[in-house]
Design an enzyme around this catalytic site. Structure first.
Site, PDB file in Angstrom:
ATOM      1  N   ASP A 177       0.837  -1.188   0.000  1.00 55.19           N
ATOM      2  CA  ASP A 177       0.000   0.000   0.000  1.00 55.19           C
ATOM      3  C   ASP A 177       0.881   1.250   0.000  1.00 55.19           C
ATOM      4  O   ASP A 177       1.830   1.346   0.784  1.00 55.19           O
ATOM      5  CB  ASP A 177      -0.910   0.002   1.228  1.00 55.19           C
ATOM      6  CG  ASP A 177      -2.064   0.964   1.078  1.00 55.19           C
ATOM      7  OD1 ASP A 177      -3.105   0.538   0.560  1.00 55.19           O
ATOM      8  OD2 ASP A 177      -1.923   2.139   1.465  1.00 55.19           O
ATOM      9  N   ASP A 194      -1.297   9.425 -10.981  1.00 45.30           N
ATOM     10  CA  ASP A 194      -1.247   8.351 -11.979  1.00 45.30           C
ATOM     11  C   ASP A 194       0.197   8.010 -12.339  1.00 45.30           C
ATOM     12  O   ASP A 194       0.551   6.835 -12.513  1.00 45.30           O
ATOM     13  CB  ASP A 194      -2.005   8.762 -13.239  1.00 45.30           C
ATOM     14  CG  ASP A 194      -3.513   8.713 -13.060  1.00 45.30           C
ATOM     15  OD1 ASP A 194      -3.968   8.174 -12.022  1.00 45.30           O
ATOM     16  OD2 ASP A 194      -4.229   9.213 -13.946  1.00 45.30           O
ATOM     17  N   GLU A 221      -4.466   2.654  -4.675  1.00 51.99           N
ATOM     18  CA  GLU A 221      -3.018   2.667  -4.473  1.00 51.99           C
ATOM     19  C   GLU A 221      -2.510   1.370  -3.866  1.00 51.99           C
ATOM     20  O   GLU A 221      -1.414   1.325  -3.308  1.00 51.99           O
ATOM     21  CB  GLU A 221      -2.620   3.843  -3.573  1.00 51.99           C
ATOM     22  CG  GLU A 221      -3.101   3.761  -2.139  1.00 51.99           C
ATOM     23  CD  GLU A 221      -4.470   4.379  -1.907  1.00 51.99           C
ATOM     24  OE1 GLU A 221      -4.725   4.815  -0.766  1.00 51.99           O
ATOM     25  OE2 GLU A 221      -5.291   4.419  -2.848  1.00 51.99           O
TER      26      GLU A 221
END
Length: 301
Positions: A177, A194, A221
């Site tokens: 993460d 992005d 994410e």
């Protein structure tokens, strides 16, 4: 109009013509046209492959009406033979039941019915096989990062979990993460976010190099790495290599470095685990511990 019965008008998808080298090299395969997983492909990549419900089969058909050892499929050049395993419910090819142990050479478009599942055979280099493979590959990729997506992970995880349990082998899993990713989106914009996601995928592909590994963008994410053959210790070592790479490298945006750290949860196959979901939850819970302990760290289950 079904992709199983026509190659359709693929030009709008931007796929290359089907008469080039890529088409000639596509494997023969079986595709599910009726059953619990319509559209699932089984590539016939090896000279001899076992098909059945058994978790140790090369081609696993999860259908109670399919025998554990339904058939053996042999490939030699462009010829593919179905060798019936004398199953209880039998095999029907184009609605004709095979005799127990009978061998038949498959022809393009043959329909194979086993239990409640119906398969269609497409030979090596076939145009429909080529376009179907291209469509499937696209459906399994995350469009932004061009690594596998959540749907592919769920299939791969179930398969690898079953094989690891059947073979008493190792299976590692990382849940990765990005720390404080929302701040990047809020402060620098989603286009920069992005770019960070694409950068993360590139780092994962470079660092996670063990044979058979599957790297996935799970959503937002969060990323996942499935590591067949890796125990907890080896998986933790890979996780630390990922964490260190992300900590020391940066993506350059408008001439400025943007850094992001990761919190990583690690787990490994445990004989007490009853399902693939338990394996995933184990690593997912470890991620929360890593975040609560200060982020930019690895926590093992």
């Amino acid at each position: 109009m079904s992709i199983f019965d026509t190659t359709m008008a693929f030009g709008s998808l931007g796929l290359p013509p089907g008469d080039d080298q890529a088409q000639r090299e596509v494997d023969a395969f079986l595709i599910v046209v009726l059953g619990s997983k319509p559209g699932q492909r089984y590539a016939l990549t090896d000279p001899s492959m076992r098909l059945g419900r058994d978790s140790m089969a090369d081609l696993i058909i999860d259908d109670p009406g399919v025998s554990r050892r339904q058939a053996v499929i042999e490939s030699c050049g462009d010829s593919v033979r179905w060798i019936d395993g004398a199953s209880t419910n039998g095999t029907y090819i184009n609605d004709v039941k095979l005799q127990g142990g009978q061998t038949i050479t498959l022809q393009r478009g043959d329909r194979i019915r086993i239990g409640a599942t119906e398969l269609k055979y497409l030979p090596r280099g076939d145009a429909e096989a080529y376009y179907t493979q291209a469509l499937e590959s696209r459906a399994q990729l995350d469009t932004l990062t061009q690594i596998f997506n959540k749907g592919h992970l769920l299939e791969a995880l179930e398969l690898q979990f079953a094989r690891a349990r059947a073979n008493a082998s190792e299976l590692g899993l990382l849940v990765i993460d990005l720390d404080n990713f929302k701040r990047i989106n809020d402060a620098l914009g989603h286009d920069v976010g992005d770019q960070v996601l694409v950068f993360t995928a590139r780092v994962l592909r470079a660092v996670v190099q063990c044979p058979g590994a599957v790297v996935v963008r799970f959503g937002g994410e969060e990323f996942v790495a499935l590591l067949p053959g890796c125990g907890r210790a080896e998986a933790a070592s890979i996780a630390e290599a990922v964490r260190a790479a992300m900590d020391h490298e940066a993506v350059t945006v408008n001439g400025k470095p943007v850094r992001v750290t990761t919190s990583i949860g690690v787990t490994g196959m445990d004989p007490a685990m009853g399902s693939a979901l338990e394996l995933f939850r184990s690593a997912d819970q470890a991620v929360y511990r890593a975040k609560n302990a200060g982020r930019n760290r690895v926590e093992a289950a």
